[in-house]
Scaffold this motif. Sequence first.
Motif, mmCIF file in Angstrom:
data_model
loop_
_atom_site.group_PDB
_atom_site.id
_atom_site.type_symbol
_atom_site.label_atom_id
_atom_site.label_comp_id
_atom_site.label_asym_id
_atom_site.label_seq_id
_atom_site.Cartn_x
_atom_site.Cartn_y
_atom_site.Cartn_z
ATOM 1 N N UNK A 39 1.041 -0.930 -0.092
ATOM 2 C CA UNK A 39 0.245 0.006 -0.046
ATOM 3 C C UNK A 39 0.654 1.017 0.035
ATOM 4 N N UNK A 40 2.924 0.823 0.826
ATOM 5 C CA UNK A 40 3.095 2.413 0.736
ATOM 6 C C UNK A 40 3.608 2.669 -0.827
ATOM 7 N N UNK A 41 4.197 1.363 -1.084
ATOM 8 C CA UNK A 41 4.351 1.891 -2.503
ATOM 9 C C UNK A 41 3.784 2.308 -3.618
ATOM 10 N N UNK A 42 2.042 1.822 -3.697
ATOM 11 C CA UNK A 42 1.205 2.404 -4.411
ATOM 12 C C UNK A 42 0.854 3.810 -4.699
ATOM 13 N N UNK A 43 0.987 3.984 -2.691
ATOM 14 C CA UNK A 43 0.658 5.664 -2.532
ATOM 15 C C UNK A 43 2.164 6.439 -3.001
ATOM 16 N N UNK A 44 3.493 6.323 -2.786
ATOM 17 C CA UNK A 44 4.999 6.430 -2.883
ATOM 18 C C UNK A 44 4.466 6.785 -4.291
ATOM 19 N N UNK A 45 4.348 5.494 -5.092
ATOM 20 C CA UNK A 45 4.693 5.428 -6.399
ATOM 21 C C UNK A 45 4.075 6.353 -7.394
ATOM 22 N N UNK B 202 -3.107 10.222 -16.220
ATOM 23 C CA UNK B 202 -3.822 8.558 -15.209
ATOM 24 C C UNK B 202 -2.888 7.536 -15.988
ATOM 25 N N UNK B 203 -2.620 7.495 -17.471
ATOM 26 C CA UNK B 203 -1.967 6.498 -17.991
ATOM 27 C C UNK B 203 -0.182 6.455 -17.297
ATOM 28 N N UNK B 204 0.072 7.616 -17.174
ATOM 29 C CA UNK B 204 1.803 7.571 -16.976
ATOM 30 C C UNK B 204 1.575 6.962 -15.383
ATOM 31 N N UNK B 205 0.847 7.824 -14.882
ATOM 32 C CA UNK B 205 0.587 6.627 -13.238
ATOM 33 C C UNK B 205 0.520 5.583 -12.944
ATOM 34 N N UNK B 206 -0.346 5.167 -13.286
ATOM 35 C CA UNK B 206 -0.769 3.654 -13.784
ATOM 36 C C UNK B 206 0.939 3.058 -13.995
ATOM 37 N N UNK B 207 1.102 3.316 -15.125
ATOM 38 C CA UNK B 207 2.223 2.820 -15.783
ATOM 39 C C UNK B 207 3.840 2.879 -14.377
ATOM 40 N N UNK B 208 3.941 3.988 -13.864
ATOM 41 C CA UNK B 208 4.573 4.446 -12.825
ATOM 42 C C UNK B 208 4.518 2.776 -12.045
ATOM 43 N N UNK B 209 3.005 2.404 -11.489
ATOM 44 C CA UNK B 209 2.675 1.802 -9.939
ATOM 45 C C UNK B 209 3.268 0.922 -10.437
ATOM 46 N N UNK B 210 2.969 0.572 -11.705
ATOM 47 C CA UNK B 210 3.192 -0.588 -12.511
ATOM 48 C C UNK B 210 4.645 -0.978 -12.301
ATOM 49 N N UNK B 211 5.941 -0.292 -12.662
ATOM 50 C CA UNK B 211 6.988 -0.030 -12.490
ATOM 51 C C UNK B 211 7.658 -0.281 -11.678
ATOM 52 N N UNK B 212 7.211 0.035 -10.040
ATOM 53 C CA UNK B 212 7.127 0.249 -8.790
ATOM 54 C C UNK B 212 7.474 -0.876 -8.700
ATOM 55 N N UNK B 213 5.658 -1.961 -8.871
ATOM 56 C CA UNK B 213 5.720 -3.028 -8.588
ATOM 57 C C UNK B 213 6.848 -3.876 -8.821
ATOM 58 N N UNK B 214 6.794 -3.961 -10.402
ATOM 59 C CA UNK B 214 7.700 -4.501 -10.529
ATOM 60 C C UNK B 214 9.091 -4.903 -10.205
ATOM 61 N N UNK B 215 9.595 -3.471 -9.632
ATOM 62 C CA UNK B 215 11.151 -3.189 -9.420
ATOM 63 C C UNK B 215 11.479 -3.992 -8.387
ATOM 64 N N UNK B 216 10.386 -4.149 -7.781
ATOM 65 C CA UNK B 216 10.636 -4.837 -5.879
ATOM 66 C C UNK B 216 10.475 -6.519 -6.422
#
Length: 392
Positions: A323-329, A358-372
């Motif tokens: 949840x913290x990662x989703x919010x921060x990213x 929105x598309x860029x924010x969604x992509x950034x969130x996915x990338x953050x999760x993939x990076x972890x």
Amino acid sequence: MNPADRAAALFADEHGGAPSAVWSAPGRVNLIGEHTDYNDGFVLPFALPHRTAVAVRPRPDRLLSVATLGSDGRLHRASPVNIDELSPGNPTGWVAYPAGVAWALRDAGFPLEGADLIIVGEVPTGAGLSSSHALECAVALALLDTAHQAPGEPNAPSLGDIARLVQRAENDFAGAPTGLLDQTASLACTAEHALFFDVRSGDSEQIPFDPRGVGLELLVIDTRVKHSHSESGYGQRRHGCERAAELLGLKALRDVAIGDLAATLPKLPEELRPLVRHVATENDRVLTTVDELRVGRYAEIGPLLNASHASLRDDYRVSSPELDLAVDSALAAGALGARMTGGGFGGSAIALVPVDHRPGIERAIRDAFDGRHLAAPRSFTAVPSAGAGRDR
């Protein structure tokens, strides 16, 4: 095919005839006001378009027959149970949720005779979007329909009374110590509005909420970390709040004003102080958010969402790394505000985002999760939708 139509079709296949009625109820997003409902405080949820439908037909033998369409596309059937034999712990498993509603209605004196139920839902489970309450509210309305006491009929209970019956089913039968937020939202929300609900008084107000009208969207990010109120630390937090109120000689933590915190917190054991601080500040954030929305200042609620998440993370301690990662990213990619929503320990976050970003924010969130090396989150735009009702 929508859930109501699917439930009706499955009912006809399973029981050789059409249901007498189909009722549905939505999941919800809580815009702000987390863990305040069981402290007699303020909440601001809205209904999602995702719904759970229940096709029903009465039967005279006092048996409750329940089947639900699983995520595997198959109908899962529970053994029929006599309504007179329902009690906490009988039955258990997934069927405890609809059975608990029948138990609560029976104990409240509603004339239930028996019913066949087919349940079809599209509210994501374990995502903090109130899938269990959508199911329970739809079941309650369907069973009330068989007793000729559904909303709109003579002697029908109020939506507030139905919400309290569903709460009793969830608390005492299913074993999840939830407050009144989720049931009330599922039953009483209206399209293009958020529901400002004062839990203590029962008063409510529909607050216009149409972020797209000002070029914004509310993005829901399902971290896919499942949570359960009956198995998480939810009950421990609630007990801590009740203990703090008792030590302070208050009916509930709703009575601690934000201006009283400096004088109030030293009176409490160290471990209870963060819980009280969260409840007092979160109630204040709800009131401020409502004031901003009343005058159409959508962007100004962003910092309030951020402050809510920080309080839930640091004081109430119900967030999670995902949840913290989703919010921060989301914030790093341009969201105006973001926070976890729901009871916590997993589930979903929300982010207020410009439509064009929105598309860029969604992509950034996915990338953050993939990076972890985490499972990819699911996201969608939340559209404030109608509450529960009869579909056919």
